[in-house]
Design an enzyme around this catalytic site. Sequence first.
Site, PDB file in Angstrom:
ATOM      1  N   TYR A  16      25.478  10.086  59.246  1.00  0.00           N
ATOM      2  CA  TYR A  16      25.979  10.341  60.604  1.00  0.00           C
ATOM      3  C   TYR A  16      26.369   9.048  61.304  1.00  0.00           C
ATOM      4  CZ  TYR A  16      25.402  15.315  60.374  1.00  0.00           C
ATOM      5  OH  TYR A  16      25.571  16.633  60.026  1.00  0.00           O
ATOM      6  N   ARG A  74      29.691   8.015  60.034  1.00  0.00           N
ATOM      7  CA  ARG A  74      30.747   8.857  60.604  1.00  0.00           C
ATOM      8  C   ARG A  74      30.986   8.520  62.074  1.00  0.00           C
ATOM      9  NH1 ARG A  74      28.997  14.758  59.420  1.00  0.00           N
ATOM     10  NH2 ARG A  74      30.872  15.198  60.657  1.00  0.00           N
ATOM     11  N   ASN A  89      34.918  21.117  64.951  1.00  0.00           N
ATOM     12  CA  ASN A  89      34.748  19.667  64.812  1.00  0.00           C
ATOM     13  C   ASN A  89      33.718  19.133  65.800  1.00  0.00           C
ATOM     14  OD1 ASN A  89      36.799  19.992  63.033  1.00  0.00           O
ATOM     15  ND2 ASN A  89      38.392  19.127  64.335  1.00  0.00           N
ATOM     16  N   ASP A 112      33.668  15.800  66.488  1.00  0.00           N
ATOM     17  CA  ASP A 112      34.101  14.435  66.820  1.00  0.00           C
ATOM     18  C   ASP A 112      34.450  14.238  68.291  1.00  0.00           C
ATOM     19  OD1 ASP A 112      36.710  15.593  67.063  1.00  0.00           O
ATOM     20  OD2 ASP A 112      37.123  15.231  64.943  1.00  0.00           O
ATOM     21  N   HIS A 165      30.088  23.787  66.612  1.00  0.00           N
ATOM     22  CA  HIS A 165      29.109  23.067  65.791  1.00  0.00           C
ATOM     23  C   HIS A 165      28.518  21.859  66.505  1.00  0.00           C
ATOM     24  CE1 HIS A 165      31.089  25.001  61.983  1.00  0.00           C
ATOM     25  NE2 HIS A 165      30.294  25.834  62.631  1.00  0.00           N
ATOM     26  N   THR A 200      41.600  24.219  58.999  1.00  0.00           N
ATOM     27  CA  THR A 200      40.266  24.625  58.536  1.00  0.00           C
ATOM     28  C   THR A 200      40.374  25.334  57.189  1.00  0.00           C
ATOM     29  OG1 THR A 200      38.296  25.971  58.985  1.00  0.00           O
ATOM     30  CG2 THR A 200      40.360  26.744  59.976  1.00  0.00           C
ATOM     31  N   ASN A 255      48.112  24.766  57.924  1.00  0.00           N
ATOM     32  CA  ASN A 255      47.265  24.022  56.999  1.00  0.00           C
ATOM     33  C   ASN A 255      48.160  23.365  55.938  1.00  0.00           C
ATOM     34  OD1 ASN A 255      45.208  23.377  54.873  1.00  0.00           O
ATOM     35  ND2 ASN A 255      43.876  24.565  56.226  1.00  0.00           N
ATOM     36  N   ALA A 279      49.047  19.752  60.853  1.00  0.00           N
ATOM     37  CA  ALA A 279      48.897  20.232  62.234  1.00  0.00           C
ATOM     38  C   ALA A 279      49.546  19.270  63.232  1.00  0.00           C
ATOM     39  CB  ALA A 279      47.407  20.406  62.557  1.00  0.00           C
TER      40      ALA A 279
HETATM   41  C1  BJW Z   1      45.019  19.828  57.208  1.00  0.00           C
HETATM   42  C2  BJW Z   1      45.390  18.532  57.393  1.00  0.00           C
HETATM   43  C3  BJW Z   1      46.369  18.336  58.356  1.00  0.00           C
HETATM   44  C4  BJW Z   1      43.902  18.453  55.928  1.00  0.00           C
HETATM   45  N1  BJW Z   1      46.858  19.377  59.021  1.00  0.00           N
HETATM   46  N2  BJW Z   1      45.451  20.901  57.796  1.00  0.00           N
HETATM   47  C5  BJW Z   1      28.609  34.821  55.729  1.00  0.00           C
HETATM   48  C6  BJW Z   1      29.101  34.746  54.447  1.00  0.00           C
HETATM   49  C7  BJW Z   1      28.782  33.679  53.612  1.00  0.00           C
HETATM   50  C8  BJW Z   1      27.941  32.657  54.055  1.00  0.00           C
HETATM   51  C9  BJW Z   1      27.456  32.725  55.332  1.00  0.00           C
HETATM   52  C10 BJW Z   1      27.790  33.782  56.141  1.00  0.00           C
HETATM   53  N3  BJW Z   1      27.197  33.587  57.360  1.00  0.00           N
HETATM   54  C11 BJW Z   1      26.511  32.416  57.318  1.00  0.00           C
HETATM   55  C12 BJW Z   1      26.637  31.878  56.092  1.00  0.00           C
HETATM   56  C13 BJW Z   1      26.007  30.607  55.653  1.00  0.00           C
HETATM   57  C14 BJW Z   1      26.749  29.392  56.093  1.00  0.00           C
HETATM   58  C15 BJW Z   1      28.127  29.405  55.475  1.00  0.00           C
HETATM   59  O1  BJW Z   1      29.127  29.746  56.072  1.00  0.00           O
HETATM   60  N4  BJW Z   1      28.243  28.948  54.238  1.00  0.00           N
HETATM   61  C16 BJW Z   1      29.543  28.863  53.560  1.00  0.00           C
HETATM   62  C17 BJW Z   1      29.728  27.473  52.949  1.00  0.00           C
HETATM   63  C18 BJW Z   1      29.630  29.959  52.537  1.00  0.00           C
HETATM   64  N5  BJW Z   1      26.824  29.299  57.557  1.00  0.00           N
HETATM   65  C19 BJW Z   1      25.832  28.797  58.269  1.00  0.00           C
HETATM   66  O2  BJW Z   1      24.798  28.417  57.735  1.00  0.00           O
HETATM   67  C20 BJW Z   1      25.991  28.748  59.775  1.00  0.00           C
HETATM   68  N6  BJW Z   1      24.822  29.279  60.390  1.00  0.00           N
HETATM   69  C21 BJW Z   1      24.563  30.566  60.409  1.00  0.00           C
HETATM   70  O3  BJW Z   1      25.342  31.397  60.029  1.00  0.00           O
HETATM   71  O4  BJW Z   1      23.327  30.859  60.910  1.00  0.00           O
HETATM   72  C22 BJW Z   1      22.840  32.178  60.858  1.00  0.00           C
HETATM   73  C23 BJW Z   1      21.508  32.192  61.577  1.00  0.00           C
HETATM   74  C24 BJW Z   1      21.286  33.139  62.562  1.00  0.00           C
HETATM   75  C25 BJW Z   1      20.051  33.140  63.222  1.00  0.00           C
HETATM   76  C26 BJW Z   1      19.074  32.212  62.897  1.00  0.00           C
HETATM   77  C27 BJW Z   1      19.304  31.268  61.927  1.00  0.00           C
HETATM   78  C28 BJW Z   1      20.535  31.249  61.259  1.00  0.00           C
HETATM   79  C29 BJW Z   1      26.096  27.303  60.258  1.00  0.00           C
HETATM   80  C30 BJW Z   1      27.291  26.593  59.746  1.00  0.00           C
HETATM   81  C31 BJW Z   1      27.258  25.137  60.204  1.00  0.00           C
HETATM   82  C32 BJW Z   1      28.334  24.303  59.559  1.00  0.00           C
HETATM   83  N7  BJW Z   1      28.081  22.946  59.840  1.00  0.00           N
HETATM   84  C33 BJW Z   1      29.020  21.925  59.400  1.00  0.00           C
HETATM   85  C34 BJW Z   1      28.430  20.538  59.727  1.00  0.00           C
HETATM   86  C35 BJW Z   1      28.493  20.280  61.227  1.00  0.00           C
HETATM   87  C36 BJW Z   1      27.947  18.961  61.577  1.00  0.00           C
HETATM   88  C37 BJW Z   1      28.721  17.833  60.946  1.00  0.00           C
HETATM   89  O5  BJW Z   1      29.946  17.678  61.184  1.00  0.00           O
HETATM   90  O6  BJW Z   1      28.104  17.092  60.193  1.00  0.00           O
HETATM   91  O7  BJW Z   1      30.292  22.094  60.053  1.00  0.00           O
HETATM   92  S1  BJW Z   1      29.480  22.035  57.670  1.00  0.00           S
HETATM   93  C38 BJW Z   1      31.151  21.533  57.883  1.00  0.00           C
HETATM   94  O8  BJW Z   1      32.049  22.648  57.532  1.00  0.00           O
HETATM   95  C39 BJW Z   1      31.324  21.321  59.389  1.00  0.00           C
HETATM   96  C40 BJW Z   1      32.686  21.932  59.644  1.00  0.00           C
HETATM   97  O9  BJW Z   1      32.827  22.238  61.013  1.00  0.00           O
HETATM   98  C41 BJW Z   1      32.661  23.134  58.733  1.00  0.00           C
HETATM   99  C42 BJW Z   1      34.008  23.693  58.432  1.00  0.00           C
HETATM  100  O10 BJW Z   1      34.812  22.778  57.754  1.00  0.00           O
HETATM  101  P1  BJW Z   1      36.349  22.685  58.107  1.00  0.00           P
HETATM  102  O11 BJW Z   1      36.544  22.227  59.487  1.00  0.00           O
HETATM  103  O12 BJW Z   1      37.031  23.923  57.734  1.00  0.00           O
HETATM  104  O13 BJW Z   1      36.799  21.441  57.166  1.00  0.00           O
HETATM  105  P2  BJW Z   1      37.195  21.426  55.619  1.00  0.00           P
HETATM  106  O14 BJW Z   1      37.076  20.021  55.157  1.00  0.00           O
HETATM  107  O15 BJW Z   1      36.489  22.451  54.857  1.00  0.00           O
HETATM  108  O16 BJW Z   1      38.738  21.854  55.619  1.00  0.00           O
HETATM  109  C43 BJW Z   1      39.748  21.007  56.156  1.00  0.00           C
HETATM  110  C44 BJW Z   1      41.068  21.754  55.993  1.00  0.00           C
HETATM  111  O17 BJW Z   1      42.070  21.000  56.633  1.00  0.00           O
HETATM  112  C45 BJW Z   1      41.507  21.948  54.528  1.00  0.00           C
HETATM  113  O18 BJW Z   1      41.856  23.308  54.353  1.00  0.00           O
HETATM  114  C46 BJW Z   1      42.728  21.046  54.399  1.00  0.00           C
HETATM  115  O19 BJW Z   1      43.704  21.597  53.542  1.00  0.00           O
HETATM  116  C47 BJW Z   1      43.227  20.996  55.803  1.00  0.00           C
HETATM  117  N8  BJW Z   1      43.965  19.812  56.200  1.00  0.00           N
HETATM  118  N9  BJW Z   1      44.616  17.721  56.523  1.00  0.00           N
HETATM  119  C48 BJW Z   1      46.388  20.630  58.709  1.00  0.00           C
HETATM  120  N10 BJW Z   1      46.805  17.079  58.597  1.00  0.00           N
END
Ligand code: BJW
Length: 244
Positions: A68, A71, A103, A105, A120, A191, A216, A234
């Site tokens: 962190y 970052r 995000n 950030d 988040h 995303t 995307n 984007a």
């Molecule tokens: C461009 C580009 C350009 C590049 N222009 N595009 C249902 C189904 C399955 C699983 C689950 C479910 N419900 C919950 C889950 C579990 C889990 C989950 O989703 N897991 C999956 C991996 C399957 N979810 C959770 O655990 C969540 N909590 C929850 O559901 O709790 C339930 C609960 C209830 C009651 C009590 C207790 C619990 C929490 C999720 C938290 C995610 N956290 C993170 C870290 C945040 C802190 C940090 O930053 O360190 O969030 S993980 C990380 O992924 C971060 C992001 O916000 C998140 C999403 O990523 P994002 O933004 O999509 O980025 P990328 O890198 O994946 O994609 C980038 C994209 O950009 C790509 O597609 C590129 O092509 C594109 N790109 N340049 C346009 N210039």
Amino acid sequence: MLDSQLAELAARLRRARRVTVMTGAGVSAASGIPTFRGDGGLWRRFRAEELATPEAFRSDPALVWEWYDWRRQKIAACEPNPAHHVLARWTNRSDGCTVITQNVDDLHLRAGTARLIRLHGSIWELSCWSRCGAAPWRDERAPLPVLPAVCPRCGGLARPAVVWFGEALSADDVDQARRACACDVFIAAGTSAIVYPAAGLLDEARSAGAFTAEINTETTAATSGVDVSLQGAAEVILPELEGL
Ligand code: BJW
Ligand code: ZN
């Protein structure tokens, strides 16, 4: 094809009263912030799924803080890009426009976005790991002087006030985000649409009758289900849309 899809989305936006844009890491990529997945998605040998968890923090808080702090230093050196600026202008011109971001950030905030839902949390906020009762606090120092950071109230471990895998999102943020799904146009930008519950908002908007679009550089889990999929950056496509 891209041109006709772009024109279609621009026409929908002109007619829309309520527009919701959900952003992910790709929107900040042009600012110099690495995305989580795909090229550049690794920090050392670790993936987000291994470090952004309470289990990782419990077993090695120093390692998680190192990530962190690295970052935070990177983000501190970055500026909002044209994608952030377009969205900020849209939210300031119309109170029907809402931005939901995954995000942490704060670049949308720095660009001046109104009606911003940060699903988040923020990497610039800290909270007490033991939940001693200290309210989350803001600390923008990068690097932080002491790692792991310490809670000013109880002297125990502090943590980044972000949402890790397995943790609940703020109920208030989720409520607001779900309300914003009742819109005319819903755009998912930069995303991978694999992390829930954020990824489910697109389906929710579609079920509520919204015209859905994706911006995307790659195809994603959401591509096949949206009305319009614009493949491109984007920071290029949002300014183009604004100009149409
Ligand atoms: C461009 C580009 C350009 C590049 N222009 N595009 C249902 C189904 C399955 C699983 C689950 C479910 N419900 C919950 C889950 C579990 C889990 C989950 O989703 N897991 C999956 C991996 C399957 N979810 C959770 O655990 C969540 N909590 C929850 O559901 O709790 C339930 C609960 C209830 C009651 C009590 C207790 C619990 C929490 C999720 C938290 C995610 N956290 C993170 C870290 C945040 C802190 C940090 O930053 O360190 O969030 S993980 C990380 O992924 C971060 C992001 O916000 C998140 C999403 O990523 P994002 O933004 O999509 O980025 P990328 O890198 O994946 O994609 C980038 C994209 O950009 C790509 O597609 C590129 O092509 C594109 N790109 N340049 C346009 N210039
Ligand atoms: Zn404390």
